[in-house]
Scaffold this motif. Structure first.
Motif, short mmCIF file in Angstrom:
data_model
loop_
_atom_site.label_atom_id
_atom_site.label_comp_id
_atom_site.label_asym_id
_atom_site.label_seq_id
_atom_site.Cartn_x
_atom_site.Cartn_y
_atom_site.Cartn_z
N GLU A 36 -36.86 19.41 76.29
CA GLU A 36 -37.40 18.57 77.36
C GLU A 36 -38.16 19.42 78.38
O GLU A 36 -39.27 19.07 78.80
CB GLU A 36 -36.27 17.82 78.08
CG GLU A 36 -35.60 16.76 77.25
CD GLU A 36 -36.41 15.48 77.19
OE1 GLU A 36 -37.12 15.16 78.15
OE2 GLU A 36 -36.32 14.79 76.16
N VAL A 37 -37.57 20.53 78.80
CA VAL A 37 -38.21 21.40 79.79
C VAL A 37 -39.51 21.97 79.23
O VAL A 37 -40.54 21.98 79.91
CB VAL A 37 -37.24 22.52 80.23
CG1 VAL A 37 -37.96 23.58 81.05
CG2 VAL A 37 -36.08 21.93 81.02
N THR A 38 -39.47 22.42 77.99
CA THR A 38 -40.69 22.96 77.37
C THR A 38 -41.78 21.90 77.29
O THR A 38 -42.93 22.17 77.62
CB THR A 38 -40.37 23.49 75.96
OG1 THR A 38 -39.40 24.53 76.07
CG2 THR A 38 -41.61 24.05 75.29
N ASP A 39 -41.41 20.70 76.85
CA ASP A 39 -42.40 19.62 76.75
C ASP A 39 -43.01 19.26 78.10
O ASP A 39 -44.18 18.89 78.18
CB ASP A 39 -41.77 18.36 76.12
CG ASP A 39 -41.46 18.54 74.64
OD1 ASP A 39 -41.93 19.53 74.04
OD2 ASP A 39 -40.73 17.68 74.09
N LEU A 40 -42.22 19.38 79.17
CA LEU A 40 -42.73 19.06 80.50
C LEU A 40 -43.58 20.18 81.09
O LEU A 40 -44.60 19.93 81.73
CB LEU A 40 -41.58 18.76 81.45
CG LEU A 40 -40.83 17.46 81.22
CD1 LEU A 40 -39.57 17.42 82.07
CD2 LEU A 40 -41.71 16.27 81.52
N LEU A 45 -48.39 25.01 82.17
CA LEU A 45 -48.56 26.45 81.98
C LEU A 45 -49.88 26.75 81.27
O LEU A 45 -50.60 27.67 81.65
CB LEU A 45 -47.38 27.02 81.19
CG LEU A 45 -47.41 28.50 80.91
CD1 LEU A 45 -47.39 29.31 82.21
CD2 LEU A 45 -46.25 28.90 80.03
N ASP A 46 -50.21 25.95 80.27
CA ASP A 46 -51.47 26.15 79.53
C ASP A 46 -52.68 25.97 80.44
O ASP A 46 -53.62 26.76 80.40
CB ASP A 46 -51.56 25.18 78.35
CG ASP A 46 -50.53 25.46 77.26
OD1 ASP A 46 -49.96 26.59 77.24
OD2 ASP A 46 -50.27 24.56 76.44
N VAL A 47 -52.66 24.94 81.27
CA VAL A 47 -53.77 24.68 82.20
C VAL A 47 -53.88 25.81 83.22
O VAL A 47 -54.97 26.31 83.49
CB VAL A 47 -53.59 23.32 82.90
CG1 VAL A 47 -54.58 23.15 84.04
CG2 VAL A 47 -53.75 22.19 81.89
N ALA A 48 -52.75 26.23 83.77
CA ALA A 48 -52.76 27.32 84.76
C ALA A 48 -53.29 28.61 84.14
O ALA A 48 -54.11 29.31 84.74
CB ALA A 48 -51.36 27.54 85.31
N HIS A 49 -52.85 28.91 82.93
CA HIS A 49 -53.31 30.12 82.24
C HIS A 49 -54.81 30.07 82.00
O HIS A 49 -55.52 31.06 82.20
CB HIS A 49 -52.55 30.28 80.92
CG HIS A 49 -52.89 31.52 80.19
ND1 HIS A 49 -53.79 31.54 79.16
CD2 HIS A 49 -52.47 32.79 80.35
CE1 HIS A 49 -53.91 32.77 78.71
NE2 HIS A 49 -53.12 33.55 79.42
#
Length: 88
Positions: A36-40, A45-49
């Motif tokens: 759940e945490v990973t999916d959220l 994280l991808d956008v920030a990176h």
């Protein structure tokens, strides 16, 4: 699989009646929470990176290395990669 609530998490996986929907398999609870945490968080994280790497590339493209550094790097590259230096 049913949603994980804060009350279940704070109760160690037990619901309001004291029973655990996972029985003795608490490892399943950990797997559910991690998923759940990973999916959220992964999309954020991808956008920030992506934005940070684009910004970093833009800023680094404006950097002008001092001549002494350019010479130092060239000498080190020639010492480490002599075949590459002779082909340039």
């Amino acid at each position: 699989m049913e949603p994980v609530s804060v009350s279940k998490l704070s109760g160690g996986g037990n619901d309001e009646t004291g029973g655990s929907p996972w029985g003795r398999d608490q490892g399943k609870l950990i797997d559910v929470v991690q998923r759940e945490v990973t999916d959220l968080l992964q999309p954020a994280l991808d956008v920030a990176h992506l934005h940070l790497s684009e910004d970093l590339k833009k800023r680094l493209s404006m950097v002008i290395a001092p001549e002494g550094l350019v010479v130092f790097v060239k000498v080190k590259q020639e010492a480490l990669f002599p075949a590459r230096a002779s082909s340039c």
